[in-house]
Scaffold this active site. Structure first.
Site, PDB file in Angstrom:
ATOM      1  N   ALA A 154       0.565  -1.193   0.423  1.00 19.53           N
ATOM      2  CA  ALA A 154       0.101  -0.030   0.479  1.00 19.53           C
ATOM      3  C   ALA A 154       0.843   1.348   0.082  1.00 19.53           C
ATOM      4  O   ALA A 154       2.014   1.340  -0.022  1.00 19.53           O
ATOM      5  CB  ALA A 154      -0.994  -0.350   0.976  1.00 19.53           C
ATOM      6  N   PHE A 155       0.619   2.636  -0.415  1.00 22.09           N
ATOM      7  CA  PHE A 155       0.866   3.134  -0.456  1.00 22.09           C
ATOM      8  C   PHE A 155       2.041   3.990   0.611  1.00 22.09           C
ATOM      9  O   PHE A 155       2.990   4.505   0.599  1.00 22.09           O
ATOM     10  CB  PHE A 155      -0.020   5.065  -1.588  1.00 22.09           C
ATOM     11  CG  PHE A 155      -0.060   5.370   0.061  1.00 22.09           C
ATOM     12  CD1 PHE A 155      -1.531   5.388   0.312  1.00 22.09           C
ATOM     13  CD2 PHE A 155      -0.028   6.897   0.477  1.00 22.09           C
ATOM     14  CE1 PHE A 155      -2.544   5.701   1.398  1.00 22.09           C
ATOM     15  CE2 PHE A 155      -0.320   7.646   1.191  1.00 22.09           C
ATOM     16  CZ  PHE A 155      -1.646   7.082   2.089  1.00 22.09           C
ATOM     17  N   LYS A 156       0.987   3.275   1.827  1.00 20.41           N
ATOM     18  CA  LYS A 156       2.138   4.620   3.165  1.00 20.41           C
ATOM     19  C   LYS A 156       3.203   3.538   3.244  1.00 20.41           C
ATOM     20  O   LYS A 156       4.223   4.075   3.284  1.00 20.41           O
ATOM     21  CB  LYS A 156       0.722   3.759   4.850  1.00 20.41           C
ATOM     22  CG  LYS A 156      -0.822   3.931   3.606  1.00 20.41           C
ATOM     23  CD  LYS A 156      -1.294   3.571   5.142  1.00 20.41           C
ATOM     24  CE  LYS A 156      -2.485   4.323   5.539  1.00 20.41           C
ATOM     25  NZ  LYS A 156      -3.826   3.842   4.581  1.00 20.41           N
ATOM     26  N   ASP A 157       3.474   2.676   2.561  1.00 25.49           N
ATOM     27  CA  ASP A 157       4.750   1.991   2.667  1.00 25.49           C
ATOM     28  C   ASP A 157       5.776   3.387   2.327  1.00 25.49           C
ATOM     29  O   ASP A 157       6.514   3.204   2.694  1.00 25.49           O
ATOM     30  CB  ASP A 157       5.407   1.056   1.359  1.00 25.49           C
ATOM     31  CG  ASP A 157       4.987   0.146   2.473  1.00 25.49           C
ATOM     32  OD1 ASP A 157       5.072  -0.337   3.781  1.00 25.49           O
ATOM     33  OD2 ASP A 157       4.259  -0.910   1.875  1.00 25.49           O
ATOM     34  N   LEU A 216       5.935   5.495   5.625  1.00 20.95           N
ATOM     35  CA  LEU A 216       6.833   4.587   7.176  1.00 20.95           C
ATOM     36  C   LEU A 216       7.915   3.816   6.935  1.00 20.95           C
ATOM     37  O   LEU A 216       8.660   3.378   7.760  1.00 20.95           O
ATOM     38  CB  LEU A 216       5.260   3.516   6.787  1.00 20.95           C
ATOM     39  CG  LEU A 216       3.918   4.242   7.846  1.00 20.95           C
ATOM     40  CD1 LEU A 216       3.218   3.986   7.922  1.00 20.95           C
ATOM     41  CD2 LEU A 216       4.431   4.873   8.968  1.00 20.95           C
TER      42      LEU A 216
END
Ligand SMILES: *Cc1c(COP(=O)(O)O)cnc(C)c1O
Length: 496
Positions: free
Chosen positions: A111-114, A117
């Site tokens: 997901a884009f949060k990687d 994060l």
């Protein structure tokens, strides 16, 4: 280079260095840290377009985090963007169906949060050293599914940190839940909460602003921080990929010099689209910011009427990362369009807390003219997945489908022919149940883990390594609790 300071949207914290803002996560008055001014792109776009992703990241991030040295930022960037990403481009762009899909899901949790994060833990450690913090950092995270796993992956086994993730027990997909409950790492804790995402988010926010509890933990050698998108250390790395994508489009001749693009973002907490807004404010030629919601269409109403009304029931949809009624990062936009007026923010937030709604002035609303808001129902989301798959031979996940659907509505509404980038926020393999069912009803109700192989077969793609065999991995976390018990769980974990 001149130094950039941060201040709280609610007015009490001022002239905070970026390292301190990152360590604190949320301001002491409950507000969000914002840069005193948005830095500008001060080189010709043509010269930036020769940079690879890490080089551009250094250029952009160093403008926001001015108290980090170049070497410190290079270290954080190198740690973040390595083989964890299965594309050397980090965020590749795919042209399909008349638009450009910005695939933000090539990191370890799909997901884009990687993208942010994988860097935040390193920024946080460097920042803590810089300001002489001798306490162990405890990351508290509320997740609607994707943040939790991405934060766990980022912080697992990072020394002198612990990470505690809370998720709504019935508000995440089976795959998401399994991704989290199988997380390895001695410093990782995952807890299911009886409640929806807003309950969980409120619980975590209350803990952050509970002064007595925080002081007690400080005395025991711990300090809380946040990996949610309220942390500016999350937001800043996200600005990079919009600029990178623009340069990419220019380099490949898809747009002319200075040509404006539109950006469509499937939105929940308003972090990703705010990063696009910051990119625009930095000077990137961007026209419309298309804010796509699912049936929890609070933002659609807000953008169209100026009234933010959270008094409605949260609907569990097929795009769970967007099942949100209170979009935290909107406060940063509100602050900006209020001309940096903390009194206005405090009164809007107080209305939201007391009356469940607030209304902005027409002057403020006028300043949001660059935003277009609409939403997709679950039915439309499924139809969009099917349409894109059969017409363009491209498999998209439910969140990205909301983005594409709303993009098409915008084009129908406006006739605007600008090239448009759709933020493709998750891999279709992350939501196999919904994606397979959208393509053919015969898959409805089938086990999500076996659908992974079926999706691979019908799409000709491989099941990403990050998720392969997840159905048979050992479950390491199984605690369930009520929101009222969150504090107790934390004291148990920390042994205080
Ligand atoms: C988190 C998430 C979103 C929403 O992003 P915000 O920054 O919270 O608006 C959309 N899609 C996916 C797949 C996500 O994980």
């Amino acid at each position: 280079m001149s130094k950039l300071y941060y201040r709280s949207t609610r007015g009490t914290d001022n002239r905070i260095e970026s390292s301190r803002a990152i360590v604190r996560g949320i301001a002491t008055d409950g507000g969000l840290y914002v840069p005193e001014a948005i830095p500008q792109i001060d080189l010709p776009l043509g010269s930036l377009s020769r940079m690879d992703y890490p080089e551009l990241a250094l250029y952009i991030i160093s403008k926001f985090l001015t108290d980090f040295t170049e070497d410190e930022l290079k270290y954080c960037i190198r740690k973040a963007y390595d083989k964890k990403f299965d594309s050397p481009k980090i965020t590749p762009l795919v042209e399909k169906g008349g638009a450009f899909f910005l695939e933000l899901f090539h990191g370890p949790t799909l997901a884009f949060k990687d993208v942010a994060l994988s860097m935040l833990p390193h920024l946080l450690k460097v920042a803590a050293n810089k300001i002489g913090i001798d306490k162990e950092i405890v990351i508290l995270t509320a997740t609607s599914g994707d943040t939790g796993k991405a934060a766990l992956e980022g912080f697992a086994n990072v020394e002198e940190t612990k990470i505690i993730v809370f998720y709504p027990k019935d508000g995440v997909s089976k795959i998401q839940e399994r991704q989290m409950t199988t997380q390895a790492g001695d410093n990782t804790y995952v807890i299911a909460i009886e409640g929806d995402f807003d309950d969980v988010q409120r619980g975590v926010k209350n803990i952050f602003s509970d002064r007595i509890f925080n002081e007690a933990l400080n005395r025991s050698g711990y300090i809380f921080s946040s990996a949610n998108s309220i942390n500016i250390g999350r937001l800043v790395p996200q600005v990079v990929y919009y600029i990178y994508t623009y340069l990419n489009l220019g380099r490949s001749g898809k747009i002319g010099a200075g040509e404006k693009i539109n950006i469509a973002v499937p939105t929940g907490n308003f972090g990703n689209i705010l990063a696009a807004y910051y990119a625009k404010k930095m000077g990137l030629p961007v026209g419309k910011l298309i804010c796509a919601s699912n049936e929890n269409n609070v933002l659609y109403d807000f953008i169209n009427t100026g009234v933010y009304d959270k008094k409605r029931k949260l609907i569990v949809t097929s795009s769970p990362a967007m099942d949100i009624l209170v979009s935290s990062n909107l406060e940063r936009l509100l602050y900006d369009i209020s001309g940096g007026n903390a009194d206005i923010i405090n009164s809007l937030i107080s209305d939201l807390n007391k009356k469940g709604e607030f209304k902005i002035t027409s002057e403020m609303k006028d300043k949001m003219a660059d935003f277009y808001g609409d939403f997709a129902t679950d039915k439309e989301t499924f139809e969009t997945i099917k349409y894109v798959f059969y017409n363009f031979n491209y498999l998209i996940d439910t969140h990205t489908a909301v983005g594409y659907n709303v993009y098409r509505k915008y084009v129908d509404d406006s006739g605007d022919k600008s090239k448009t980038v759709i933020a493709s926020t998750a891999s279709p393999f992350k939501f196999p149940g919904s994606v397979a069912r959208a393509i053919d009803k015969k898959y409805a109700g089938m086990d999500e883990f076996s659908l992974l192989e079926i999706l691979a077969e019908i799409s000709g793609l491989k099941v990403p390594n990050a998720i392969k065999g997840i159905g048979s991995r050992e479950i390491l976390h199984s605690t369930v609790c009520e929101t009222s018990q969150m504090k107790d769980v934390i004291t148990d974990i920390l042994g205080v």
